[in-house]
Each structure stands twice: as structure tokens, then as C-alpha cells.
Design a protein around this motif. Structure first.
Motif, PDB file in Angstrom:
ATOM      1  N   GLY A  42       1.038   9.105  -3.197  1.00  0.00           N
ATOM      2  CA  GLY A  42       0.595  10.108  -4.161  1.00  0.00           C
ATOM      3  C   GLY A  42      -0.898  10.049  -4.430  1.00  0.00           C
ATOM      4  N   ILE A  43      -1.547   8.979  -4.017  1.00  0.00           N
ATOM      5  CA  ILE A  43      -2.998   8.851  -4.184  1.00  0.00           C
ATOM      6  C   ILE A  43      -3.700   9.249  -2.887  1.00  0.00           C
ATOM      7  N   VAL A  44      -3.134   8.825  -1.762  1.00  0.00           N
ATOM      8  CA  VAL A  44      -3.673   9.195  -0.452  1.00  0.00           C
ATOM      9  C   VAL A  44      -2.548   9.827   0.375  1.00  0.00           C
ATOM     10  N   SER A  45      -2.906  10.414   1.500  1.00  0.00           N
ATOM     11  CA  SER A  45      -1.952  11.173   2.303  1.00  0.00           C
ATOM     12  C   SER A  45      -0.891  10.295   2.967  1.00  0.00           C
ATOM     13  N   ASP A  46       0.252  10.920   3.217  1.00  0.00           N
ATOM     14  CA  ASP A  46       1.312  10.245   3.975  1.00  0.00           C
ATOM     15  C   ASP A  46       0.823   9.905   5.379  1.00  0.00           C
ATOM     16  N   LYS A  47      -0.022  10.751   5.940  1.00  0.00           N
ATOM     17  CA  LYS A  47      -0.549  10.488   7.276  1.00  0.00           C
ATOM     18  C   LYS A  47      -1.288   9.143   7.290  1.00  0.00           C
ATOM     19  N   LEU A  48      -2.123   8.924   6.289  1.00  0.00           N
ATOM     20  CA  LEU A  48      -2.867   7.665   6.221  1.00  0.00           C
ATOM     21  C   LEU A  48      -1.922   6.486   5.991  1.00  0.00           C
ATOM     22  N   LEU A  49      -0.972   6.650   5.087  1.00  0.00           N
ATOM     23  CA  LEU A  49      -0.072   5.550   4.734  1.00  0.00           C
ATOM     24  C   LEU A  49       0.955   5.213   5.808  1.00  0.00           C
ATOM     25  N   PHE A  50       1.461   6.226   6.496  1.00  0.00           N
ATOM     26  CA  PHE A  50       2.577   5.992   7.406  1.00  0.00           C
ATOM     27  C   PHE A  50       2.244   6.128   8.887  1.00  0.00           C
ATOM     28  N   ALA A  51       1.236   6.899   9.222  1.00  0.00           N
ATOM     29  CA  ALA A  51       0.894   7.065  10.631  1.00  0.00           C
ATOM     30  C   ALA A  51      -0.288   6.196  11.036  1.00  0.00           C
TER      31      ALA A  51
ATOM     32  N   ILE B 282     -16.493   6.233  -2.087  1.00  0.00           N
ATOM     33  CA  ILE B 282     -15.409   6.944  -1.416  1.00  0.00           C
ATOM     34  C   ILE B 282     -14.791   5.986  -0.390  1.00  0.00           C
ATOM     35  N   THR B 283     -13.454   5.897  -0.396  1.00  0.00           N
ATOM     36  CA  THR B 283     -12.747   4.981   0.498  1.00  0.00           C
ATOM     37  C   THR B 283     -11.521   5.666   1.098  1.00  0.00           C
ATOM     38  N   MET B 284     -10.738   4.868   1.796  1.00  0.00           N
ATOM     39  CA  MET B 284      -9.477   5.336   2.395  1.00  0.00           C
ATOM     40  C   MET B 284      -9.717   6.579   3.266  1.00  0.00           C
ATOM     41  N   ASN B 285     -10.657   6.445   4.194  1.00  0.00           N
ATOM     42  CA  ASN B 285     -11.004   7.543   5.115  1.00  0.00           C
ATOM     43  C   ASN B 285     -11.403   8.812   4.380  1.00  0.00           C
ATOM     44  N   GLY B 286     -12.076   8.655   3.255  1.00  0.00           N
ATOM     45  CA  GLY B 286     -12.558   9.791   2.484  1.00  0.00           C
ATOM     46  C   GLY B 286     -11.528  10.420   1.565  1.00  0.00           C
ATOM     47  N   GLU B 287     -10.360   9.821   1.445  1.00  0.00           N
ATOM     48  CA  GLU B 287      -9.280  10.407   0.654  1.00  0.00           C
ATOM     49  C   GLU B 287      -9.246   9.950  -0.803  1.00  0.00           C
TER      50      GLU B 287
ATOM     51  N   GLN C 184       0.830  -1.208   0.000  1.00  0.00           N
ATOM     52  CA  GLN C 184       0.000   0.000   0.000  1.00  0.00           C
ATOM     53  C   GLN C 184       0.862   1.254   0.000  1.00  0.00           C
ATOM     54  N   ARG C 185       1.900   1.263   0.794  1.00  0.00           N
ATOM     55  CA  ARG C 185       2.765   2.450   0.854  1.00  0.00           C
ATOM     56  C   ARG C 185       3.426   2.725  -0.490  1.00  0.00           C
ATOM     57  N   MET C 186       3.799   1.682  -1.188  1.00  0.00           N
ATOM     58  CA  MET C 186       4.429   1.872  -2.500  1.00  0.00           C
ATOM     59  C   MET C 186       3.418   2.291  -3.564  1.00  0.00           C
ATOM     60  N   VAL C 187       2.286   1.587  -3.614  1.00  0.00           N
ATOM     61  CA  VAL C 187       1.333   1.783  -4.700  1.00  0.00           C
ATOM     62  C   VAL C 187       0.432   3.005  -4.477  1.00  0.00           C
ATOM     63  N   TYR C 188       0.048   3.253  -3.236  1.00  0.00           N
ATOM     64  CA  TYR C 188      -0.890   4.348  -2.955  1.00  0.00           C
ATOM     65  C   TYR C 188      -0.191   5.676  -2.695  1.00  0.00           C
TER      66      TYR C 188
ATOM     67  N   THR D  19      -1.659   3.543   9.090  1.00  0.00           N
ATOM     68  CA  THR D  19      -1.606   2.167   8.589  1.00  0.00           C
ATOM     69  C   THR D  19      -0.362   1.497   9.151  1.00  0.00           C
ATOM     70  N   THR D  20      -0.582   0.527  10.021  1.00  0.00           N
ATOM     71  CA  THR D  20       0.546  -0.167  10.661  1.00  0.00           C
ATOM     72  C   THR D  20       0.417  -1.675  10.461  1.00  0.00           C
ATOM     73  N   VAL D  21       1.529  -2.342  10.551  1.00  0.00           N
ATOM     74  CA  VAL D  21       1.526  -3.801  10.439  1.00  0.00           C
ATOM     75  C   VAL D  21       0.700  -4.401  11.576  1.00  0.00           C
ATOM     76  N   ALA D  22       0.868  -3.895  12.783  1.00  0.00           N
ATOM     77  CA  ALA D  22       0.115  -4.430  13.925  1.00  0.00           C
ATOM     78  C   ALA D  22      -1.392  -4.241  13.724  1.00  0.00           C
ATOM     79  N   GLY D  23      -1.784  -3.081  13.243  1.00  0.00           N
ATOM     80  CA  GLY D  23      -3.202  -2.824  12.999  1.00  0.00           C
ATOM     81  C   GLY D  23      -3.771  -3.721  11.914  1.00  0.00           C
ATOM     82  N   ARG D  24      -3.023  -3.894  10.841  1.00  0.00           N
ATOM     83  CA  ARG D  24      -3.477  -4.762   9.755  1.00  0.00           C
ATOM     84  C   ARG D  24      -3.528  -6.216  10.208  1.00  0.00           C
TER      85      ARG D  24
END
Length: 165
Positions: free
Chosen positions: A27-36, A149-154, A21-25, A38-43
Motif C-alpha cells: 500500500g506504500i509502494v507498488s506490487d510490482k516493486l514488492l513482488f516482481a 526519494i527511495t524505493m525506485n522513486g515510489e 517488506q511485503r507485509m509492511v510496505y 524484490t526477491t529473496v535471491a536478489g536480497r
């Protein structure tokens, strides 16, 4: 080898999902969503709950003990899509791209769906994820007109479907 996903596989599946997700998404969704957010533990927690649900099936592409990709499917809940299997997630480790892992998982999904008596397979993909859309179109999927609409509205996701019969 594609086999059913077990609880022992969840950590690796979560790693693949978050990394992909971090690689593919990007530029499509925010860094906040991808890095803050979205975590391995959460997934891992999410996937453990998901594969324990009735009707949901998880599979991994296991190459001699190395999980290279995964697939999660369940019966589509859209009443307009009767007798349809929905792909919830299908991901290959991005570092292993070009090994046809995604194609093998998708082909397995078709066989699984046909064996279970489904007439169709559908999936949602981010509208800006052109690489995935190209892959799905190559595999015979077509846009069926549905968006949400997905990805927390992004982002906006579009639904692709493929008839099996």
C-alpha cells in the motif's frame, strides 16, 4: 542471542527482509516493486556484498538456531552527521512480532555504537510506515528534517536520529 551475521545466515536474513517488506510496505509502494522486483535471491546477493564491505556490520538475533531478526549498520556517510552510526536495516520476522526482537536489536545497536565511540545513531524510514515510525519514536529517535526519494522513486524516506551522549 545477538551475534555477528555470517554468510550462512544470509538466506534467512533475505527471507525475513522480503517477507517483512511485503507485509509492511504493502500500500506504500507498488506490487510490482514488492513482488516482481524484490526477491529473496536478489536480497541475499545484496546482503552478502553489503556485509563484506569495510565498516559495515551485520548482526542476527539467533534464538537457538532460529534467526528471528537482523540488523545491518555502517558509519553514516552524510558529512553533516559526523561520528554517527547509520542503521541500514533492522527487521524482525513479522510472524514473531511482539517478542521484543526489534527492541533488543535496537538496544544492541546503541551499545555497539557507544562501544565504537559514536555519538549518534540514525536511520531512514518510509514516510508512510507509521508502525516503524511509532517504534523508533518510542525508542527515542526524532525526525531530523532530512528526506529523500527511495524505493525506485515510489516513496519518500525520512531520517530519524538519536543522540547517545
Amino acid at each position: 542471542m545477538i551475534r555477528p551475521m555470517g554468510l550462512d545466515d544470509i538466506q534467512r536474513v533475505a527471507e525475513i527482509h522480503v517477507f517483512a517488506q511485503r507485509m509492511v510496505y504493502n500500500g506504500i509502494v507498488s506490487d510490482k516493486l514488492l513482488f516482481a522486483e524484490t526477491t529473496v535471491a536478489g536480497r541475499a546477493e545484496e546482503f552478502a556484498k553489503l556485509i563484506s564491505k569495510h565498516g559495515c556490520h551485520g548482526f542476527v538475533y539467533d534464538d537457538g538456531g532460529i534467526i528471528r531478526g537482523f540488523l545491518i549498520v555502517f558509519p553514516c556517510t552524510d558529512t553533516k552527521k559526523a561520528n554517527t552510526l547509520e542503521i541500514d536495516r533492522i527487521f524482525a520476522d513479522p510472524l514473531m512480532r511482539g517478542q521484543r526482537i526489534g527492541s533488543k536489536l535496537e538496544s544492541f545497536c546503541q551499545s555497539f555504537a557507544a562501544d565504537k565511540g559514536y555519538d549518534e545513531v540514525c536511520l531512514w524510514v518510509l514516510e508512510g510506515n507509521h508502525l516503524a515510525i511509532k517504534f523508533y519514536e518510542k525508542m527515542g529517535y526524532t525526525f531530523d528534517g532530512s528526506k529523500k526519494i527511495t524505493m525506485n522513486g515510489e516513496a519518500t524516506s525520512v531520517r530519524y536520529s538519536k543522540r547517545l551522549k
